[in-house]
Design a protein around this motif. Structure first.
Motif, PDB file in Angstrom:
ATOM      1  N   THR A  91       0.831  -1.210   0.000  1.00  0.00           N
ATOM      2  CA  THR A  91       0.000   0.000   0.000  1.00  0.00           C
ATOM      3  C   THR A  91       0.865   1.259   0.000  1.00  0.00           C
ATOM      4  N   THR A 125      -8.903  -8.533  -3.976  1.00  0.00           N
ATOM      5  CA  THR A 125      -8.794  -7.955  -5.318  1.00  0.00           C
ATOM      6  C   THR A 125      -8.108  -6.592  -5.281  1.00  0.00           C
ATOM      7  N   THR A 126      -7.738  -6.129  -4.076  1.00  0.00           N
ATOM      8  CA  THR A 126      -6.993  -4.879  -3.935  1.00  0.00           C
ATOM      9  C   THR A 126      -5.852  -5.089  -2.944  1.00  0.00           C
ATOM     10  N   GLU A 168      -5.119  -3.248  -0.503  1.00  0.00           N
ATOM     11  CA  GLU A 168      -5.636  -2.930   0.836  1.00  0.00           C
ATOM     12  C   GLU A 168      -6.317  -4.144   1.447  1.00  0.00           C
ATOM     13  N   PRO A 226      -4.374  -9.391  -8.292  1.00  0.00           N
ATOM     14  CA  PRO A 226      -5.629  -9.691  -7.587  1.00  0.00           C
ATOM     15  C   PRO A 226      -6.107 -11.111  -7.839  1.00  0.00           C
ATOM     16  N   TYR A 233      -5.739  -7.202   0.694  1.00  0.00           N
ATOM     17  CA  TYR A 233      -4.716  -8.241   0.871  1.00  0.00           C
ATOM     18  C   TYR A 233      -4.044  -8.148   2.237  1.00  0.00           C
TER      19      TYR A 233
END
Length: 408
Positions: free
Chosen positions: A120, A169-170, A172, A133, A174
């Motif tokens: 991030t 899928t992002t 964040e 993703p 994850y």
């Protein structure tokens, strides 16, 4: 640096002002008592219950595995301070290196994507495998290495509990995926450490040292940095800090590292710990290893001793088996004892609840692992029958309580 965010260096200075941690202020917390309550009735439960109310004391039998990562982000200042407060007499820094060849504490050179917030941040662009993703049956994935970052860049990262949400899928999303028996309650403001900082902190906490030289995820030599350079640099940082060799238990899964220390740093090599990774137990000393294949061959216990190896550290399940419904030492443990090797083992309190067998760390005794009280039952066999010298734990209070009760 802002006033609201302490650096690891500031925390280390603060720790040196707290000498009381070395001898007083220790506590078990509620978990050992919870585990005693879960035990089946019998002499061991009665013995441990009689120790409730005892005063905690530090013991080298209790080893903080990456600190106290059951609830704290591993290899952080906070995780190790928690372990020390639970009476762990030995603390661990898993050692790897950055792009500029500085030593830092990480369980693996390529775990930044699961142990920090790197995905991030703008440093995500340096990851060898960018975040991808989840898509249908394909899980989300990424791989980020310390060797891709300078030390200055590494120190900008924020640690988190070691986990990843493979359905994310992002980047964040994850960041999640924490096991239900762990927590992120203590992640805010947690601080990463260099190896040298860990030495200063552990010394201030009154603990001994067990650094593990991690296998590089990059090809060696790395920009001229050889495996021997790497092994030597780790030892040199203890010598530079004035730490006696008798207080250092250097570890490696690579037997060549152990033999390097035995030959080139004999005072440190005398306590070097070979992390034995023969994970297939049998009635033979060699396990299921082909002695004609150099890639898989493992020396016998006596051969290790003849090489000058004094300490080995296999996983707990390799040291025990089940006979007539009871946990007993394995052939592996008996062979190690016969060769006169000192045994350390790993990792207690890493499996979460034990109602369904305990998973990887309990695989040789899964048939008798059906409640959390088995943590103490296994620990008792390891201590009294196998004769281990120390036990790594993700929550050192459990081992400390047992050792204090048994006078270890």
């Amino acid at each position: 640096m802002t006033i609201t965010r302490l650096t690891a260096a500031a925390a280390l200075l603060a720790a040196t002002a707290l000498p009381a941690l070395a001898e007083t202020g220790l506590e078990y917390g509620p978990r050992p008592y919870y585990l005693i309550d879960k035990m089946d009735d019998g002499p061991l439960k009665e013995k441990l219950a009689a120790c409730i109310g005892q005063t905690p004391t530090r013991t080298d039998f209790s080893i903080g595995h990456r600190g106290a990562p059951l609830m704290f982000p591993e290899h952080t200042v906070e995780s190790n301070m928690a372990a020390a407060r639970m009476g762990a007499g030995v603390l661990e820094c898993d050692v790897t290196f950055t792009k500029d060849k500085e030593l830092v504490c990480r369980h693996a050179q390529n775990d930044l994507h699961t142990t920090t917030n790197i995905l991030t941040t703008e440093l995500a662009g340096k990851c060898v495998t960018p975040f991808t993703p989840a898509n249908g049956d394909a899980p989300a994935r990424a791989e980020c290495r310390t060797a891709e970052l300078t030390l200055a860049e590494f120190k900008t990262l924020k640690p988190k509990m070691d986990a990843a949400d493979k359905s994310a899928t992002t980047p964040e999303a994850y960041q999640g995926g924490i096991a239900g028996f762990r927590t992120d309650l203590y992640t805010n403001g947690a601080q990463l450490m260099t190896h040298a900082e860990s030495i200063r902190l552990f010394k201030a906490l009154g603990a001994r040292f067990t650094p593990e030289l991690k296998s590089p995820a990059v090809d060696m030599p790395f920009d001229g940095f050889t495996q021997a350079d790497y092994a030597q640099k780790m030892i040199d940082e203890y010598k530079a800090a004035g730490i006696p060799a008798k207080d250092v238990f250097a570890q490696s899964f690579d037997l060549s590292d152990i033999l390097y220390w035995i030959e080139n740093e004999p005072d440190f090599g005398a306590q070097a710990v070979y992390l034995d990774d023969r994970y297939e137990a049998s009635d033979e000393d060699e396990g299921l290893i082909d002695p004609m294949d150099p890639a898989t061959f493992k020396p016998t216990m006596q051969e290790l001793a003849d090489m000058g190896v004094n300490y080995i550290a296999p996983p707990m399940w390799m040291l025990v088996t089940v006979e007539n419904g009871q946990i007993v030492p394995s052939v592996y443990a008996e062979k190690a004892q016969e060769a006169g090797l000192n045994i350390i083992t790993w990792t207690l309190e890493r499996s979460g609840p034990l109602a369904t067998g305990g998973g990887w760390y309990f695989q040789s005794i899964a048939d008798v692992t059906d409640n959390d009280g088995v943590y103490f039952e296994l620990l008792d066999v390891l201590a009294q029958d196998v004769g281990v010298k120390g036990v790594f734990s993700d929550w050192p209070a459990t081992v400390t309580f047992y050792a204090n009760c048994m006078g270890i």
